[in-house]
Scaffold this motif. Structure first.
Motif, PDB file in Angstrom:
ATOM      1  N   PRO A 139       0.832  -1.212   0.000  1.00 61.11           N
ATOM      2  CA  PRO A 139       0.000   0.000   0.000  1.00 61.11           C
ATOM      3  C   PRO A 139       0.867   1.262   0.000  1.00 61.11           C
ATOM      4  O   PRO A 139       2.017   1.247   0.444  1.00 61.11           O
ATOM      5  CB  PRO A 139      -0.812  -0.122   1.292  1.00 61.11           C
ATOM      6  N   THR A 140       0.300   2.339  -0.476  1.00 67.59           N
ATOM      7  CA  THR A 140       1.006   3.618  -0.443  1.00 67.59           C
ATOM      8  C   THR A 140       0.978   4.191   0.975  1.00 67.59           C
ATOM      9  O   THR A 140       0.237   3.721   1.846  1.00 67.59           O
ATOM     10  CB  THR A 140       0.354   4.620  -1.407  1.00 67.59           C
ATOM     11  N   LEU A 141       1.767   5.227   1.186  1.00 67.54           N
ATOM     12  CA  LEU A 141       1.810   5.875   2.501  1.00 67.54           C
ATOM     13  C   LEU A 141       0.440   6.421   2.886  1.00 67.54           C
ATOM     14  O   LEU A 141      -0.013   6.265   4.025  1.00 67.54           O
ATOM     15  CB  LEU A 141       2.844   6.998   2.487  1.00 67.54           C
ATOM     16  N   VAL A 142      -0.237   7.057   1.931  1.00 67.22           N
ATOM     17  CA  VAL A 142      -1.561   7.624   2.218  1.00 67.22           C
ATOM     18  C   VAL A 142      -2.552   6.513   2.563  1.00 67.22           C
ATOM     19  O   VAL A 142      -3.350   6.644   3.509  1.00 67.22           O
ATOM     20  CB  VAL A 142      -2.055   8.442   1.004  1.00 67.22           C
ATOM     21  N   GLU A 143      -2.519   5.406   1.827  1.00 71.71           N
ATOM     22  CA  GLU A 143      -3.428   4.294   2.104  1.00 71.71           C
ATOM     23  C   GLU A 143      -3.187   3.720   3.503  1.00 71.71           C
ATOM     24  O   GLU A 143      -4.144   3.412   4.233  1.00 71.71           O
ATOM     25  CB  GLU A 143      -3.242   3.194   1.050  1.00 71.71           C
ATOM     26  N   ASN A 144      -1.931   3.591   3.890  1.00 74.31           N
ATOM     27  CA  ASN A 144      -1.627   3.082   5.227  1.00 74.31           C
ATOM     28  C   ASN A 144      -2.108   4.044   6.312  1.00 74.31           C
ATOM     29  O   ASN A 144      -2.642   3.618   7.343  1.00 74.31           O
ATOM     30  CB  ASN A 144      -0.120   2.848   5.376  1.00 74.31           C
ATOM     31  N   LEU A 145      -1.914   5.352   6.094  1.00 73.64           N
ATOM     32  CA  LEU A 145      -2.354   6.334   7.090  1.00 73.64           C
ATOM     33  C   LEU A 145      -3.875   6.357   7.213  1.00 73.64           C
ATOM     34  O   LEU A 145      -4.409   6.462   8.323  1.00 73.64           O
ATOM     35  CB  LEU A 145      -1.827   7.720   6.723  1.00 73.64           C
ATOM     36  N   VAL A 146      -4.570   6.260   6.090  1.00 74.54           N
ATOM     37  CA  VAL A 146      -6.036   6.220   6.125  1.00 74.54           C
ATOM     38  C   VAL A 146      -6.515   4.960   6.845  1.00 74.54           C
ATOM     39  O   VAL A 146      -7.423   5.006   7.687  1.00 74.54           O
ATOM     40  CB  VAL A 146      -6.614   6.289   4.696  1.00 74.54           C
ATOM     41  N   THR A 147      -5.897   3.820   6.513  1.00 77.13           N
ATOM     42  CA  THR A 147      -6.262   2.561   7.181  1.00 77.13           C
ATOM     43  C   THR A 147      -6.017   2.658   8.677  1.00 77.13           C
ATOM     44  O   THR A 147      -6.843   2.211   9.490  1.00 77.13           O
ATOM     45  CB  THR A 147      -5.449   1.400   6.591  1.00 77.13           C
ATOM     46  N   LEU A 148      -4.890   3.248   9.064  1.00 75.69           N
ATOM     47  CA  LEU A 148      -4.560   3.392  10.480  1.00 75.69           C
ATOM     48  C   LEU A 148      -5.591   4.255  11.199  1.00 75.69           C
ATOM     49  O   LEU A 148      -6.069   3.906  12.285  1.00 75.69           O
ATOM     50  CB  LEU A 148      -3.157   3.992  10.615  1.00 75.69           C
ATOM     51  N   GLY A 149      -5.960   5.388  10.596  1.00 75.05           N
ATOM     52  CA  GLY A 149      -6.908   6.284  11.247  1.00 75.05           C
ATOM     53  C   GLY A 149      -8.307   5.710  11.317  1.00 75.05           C
ATOM     54  O   GLY A 149      -8.936   5.709  12.389  1.00 75.05           O
ATOM     55  N   VAL A 150      -8.807   5.207  10.189  1.00 71.05           N
ATOM     56  CA  VAL A 150     -10.170   4.666  10.159  1.00 71.05           C
ATOM     57  C   VAL A 150     -10.270   3.409  11.025  1.00 71.05           C
ATOM     58  O   VAL A 150     -11.227   3.228  11.783  1.00 71.05           O
ATOM     59  CB  VAL A 150     -10.598   4.366   8.715  1.00 71.05           C
ATOM     60  N   GLY A 151      -9.271   2.519  10.916  1.00 68.86           N
ATOM     61  CA  GLY A 151      -9.287   1.285  11.707  1.00 68.86           C
ATOM     62  C   GLY A 151      -9.249   1.563  13.201  1.00 68.86           C
ATOM     63  O   GLY A 151      -9.969   0.930  13.980  1.00 68.86           O
ATOM     64  N   SER A 152      -8.419   2.523  13.615  1.00 68.38           N
ATOM     65  CA  SER A 152      -8.332   2.856  15.043  1.00 68.38           C
ATOM     66  C   SER A 152      -9.647   3.430  15.556  1.00 68.38           C
ATOM     67  O   SER A 152     -10.139   3.036  16.630  1.00 68.38           O
ATOM     68  CB  SER A 152      -7.200   3.858  15.275  1.00 68.38           C
ATOM     69  N   ALA A 153     -10.226   4.362  14.794  1.00 66.77           N
ATOM     70  CA  ALA A 153     -11.478   4.989  15.230  1.00 66.77           C
ATOM     71  C   ALA A 153     -12.609   3.967  15.300  1.00 66.77           C
ATOM     72  O   ALA A 153     -13.368   3.923  16.284  1.00 66.77           O
ATOM     73  CB  ALA A 153     -11.840   6.124  14.271  1.00 66.77           C
TER      74      ALA A 153
END
Length: 317
Positions: free
Chosen positions: A280-294
Motif C-alpha cells: 500500500p502507499t503511505l496515504v493508504e496506510n495512514l487512512v487505514t490506520l486512522g479509520v481502523g483505530s477509530a
C-alpha cells in the motif's frame, strides 16, 4: 463435593458461581443451595484438565508433526519443493496442512480438558446461549479493525516483509474457483473451531484460577502468537489473541469468539481474492490506520457499555 448441572443448558456453570462467591467472601454452601452450617471457608478453585505447560508443549509438537507432516507428505507426492514458497503455492498442500492442524487442536482441547462431572463442551465454555447477533457483529468489526491497524503499522515501520499471510493471500488470489471455496472453508472454519477451543477454551480457562483474568488472557494470547511461527504473523496473532480473550471473558464463553474468528479469517480470504495485492502507499496506510483505530475504539466502547446486559444474562434474567 461434586456439583452436577441438571436441567437447562443455560444454567450458570458451577465454576462461575463458586468464583463469584469467592470474590464476595460468601460461604460456598449457600451458593450451591446447602444450608450454611457448619461454617467453613470457601475451598480454593481447582482448575480442571491437564497442567497448562505440558499441554501446550504436547499440542505444539502434535500440531507440527500432524499438520506439517501431512502437508509435507502431500507436497512430496505432488513433486512440490519443501520450501515456504513451494508449500504456499499449492492449494491442496495448504488445505491439508491447515485442516490437519485445526483437527489436532480440537483433539488436544478435548483431551487436555479431561473428564469430569460436566461435559467437555461445558468445561471449554462453549455455551451457545451466549451467542447474540449484535455482540458477534461488534466483536468481528473490532477484530478486523485491529487487524487492519496492525497491518498498516507493519507497512509503515517497514517490517512487513514476506510472511505466511502474504503467501496465503497470493495462493487464494491465484487459485481456481473450486480451490478457492475449499480454502475459504478450511481457513475460516478450521481455525475458528480449533484455535479457539484450545487457546481460549482450554488454556485461558485453565489459567484463570491461578493467574487471574488479564494474566490468563495475555499468556494464552502469547502462546497463540508463538504457535504461528512467523515473525510477522505471530505479533499480529498475539494482539488479536488479547482482543479475542477479552471478548471471551466478557461473554464468559468462547462461542462468540469462535464465530468472530471464523468471520475474520473468511473476510480476509475473500478480500485477498478480490482486492489487488502489493504494497500500500503511505496515504493508504495512514487512512487505514486512522479509520481502523477509530472504528475499533468505537465498537469496543459499545461492547464495554453493553456489559451490564451480559451480567443479567449470566444470572438467568
Amino acid at each position: 463435593m461434586v456439583v452436577v448441572l441438571r436441567g437447562r443448558h443455560n444454567a450458570t456453570p458451577p465454576h462461575t458461581l463458586l468464583d463469584a462467591a469467592h470474590g464476595r467472601g460468601q460461604d460456598w454452601r449457600t451458593v450451591i443451595g446447602q444450608p450454611p452450617y457448619p461454617p467453613g471457608p470457601m475451598p480454593p478453585p481447582r482448575p480442571r484438565g491437564a497442567p497448562a505447560l505440558p499441554a501446550v508443549v504436547f499440542t505444539f509438537l502434535a500440531s507440527v508433526v500432524v499438520g506439517g507432516g501431512l502437508g509435507a507428505g502431500v507436497a512430496l507426492l505432488r513433486g512440490i519443493p519443501l520450501t515456504p514458497e513451494g508449500l504456499g503455492s499449492d492449494p491442496l498442500t495448504m488445505g491439508v496442512s491447515s485442516a490437519a492442524t485445526s483437527a489436532t487442536l480440537i483433539a488436544a482441547a478435548l483431551v487436555c480438558v479431561g473428564r469430569g462431572a460436566t461435559p467437555r463442551w461445558q468445561a471449554l465454555r462453549m455455551y451457545r446461549e451466549r451467542l447474540r447477533a449484535l455482540d458477534i457483529l461488534l466483536a468481528a468489526v473490532g477484530v478486523m479493525s485491529l487487524g487492519a491497524v496492525i497491518d498498516a503499522v507493519s507497512w509503515l515501520l517497514g517490517v512487513r516483509g514476506e510472511s505466511t499471510v502474504d503467501l496465503i493471500g497470493d495462493l487464494v488470489a491465484d487459485a481456481s474457483w473450486p480451490a478457492f471455496f475449499a480454502l475459504l472453508l478450511v481457513i475460516a472454519i478450521g481455525p475458528g473451531l480449533g484455535e479457539e477451543m484450545f487457546f481460549r477454551g482450554y488454556l485461558q480457562t485453565r489459567l484463570l484460577g491461578s493467574q487471574g483474568r488479564w494474566k490468563a488472557i495475555v499468556i494464552a494470547a502469547l502462546v497463540f502468537g508463538v504457535f504461528h511461527l512467523d515473525p510477522v504473523h505471530s505479533p499480529m496473532a498475539f494482539c488479536m489473541g488479547i482482543y479475542l480473550g477479552w471478548v471471551a471473558e466478557r461473554e464468559d464463553g468462547i462461542a462468540t469468539v469462535m464465530v468472530v474468528h471464523a468471520i475474520n479469517n473468511g473476510v480476509s480470504v475473500v478480500l485477498s481474492r478480490f482486492l489487488p495485492g502489493g504494497e500500500p502507499t503511505l496515504v493508504e496506510n495512514l487512512v487505514t490506520l486512522g479509520v481502523g483505530s477509530a472504528l475499533g475504539l468505537l465498537v469496543t466502547y459499545i461492547l464495554i457499555r453493553r456489559q451490564p446486559d451480559v451480567a443479567l444474562r449470566r444470572q438467568g434474567a
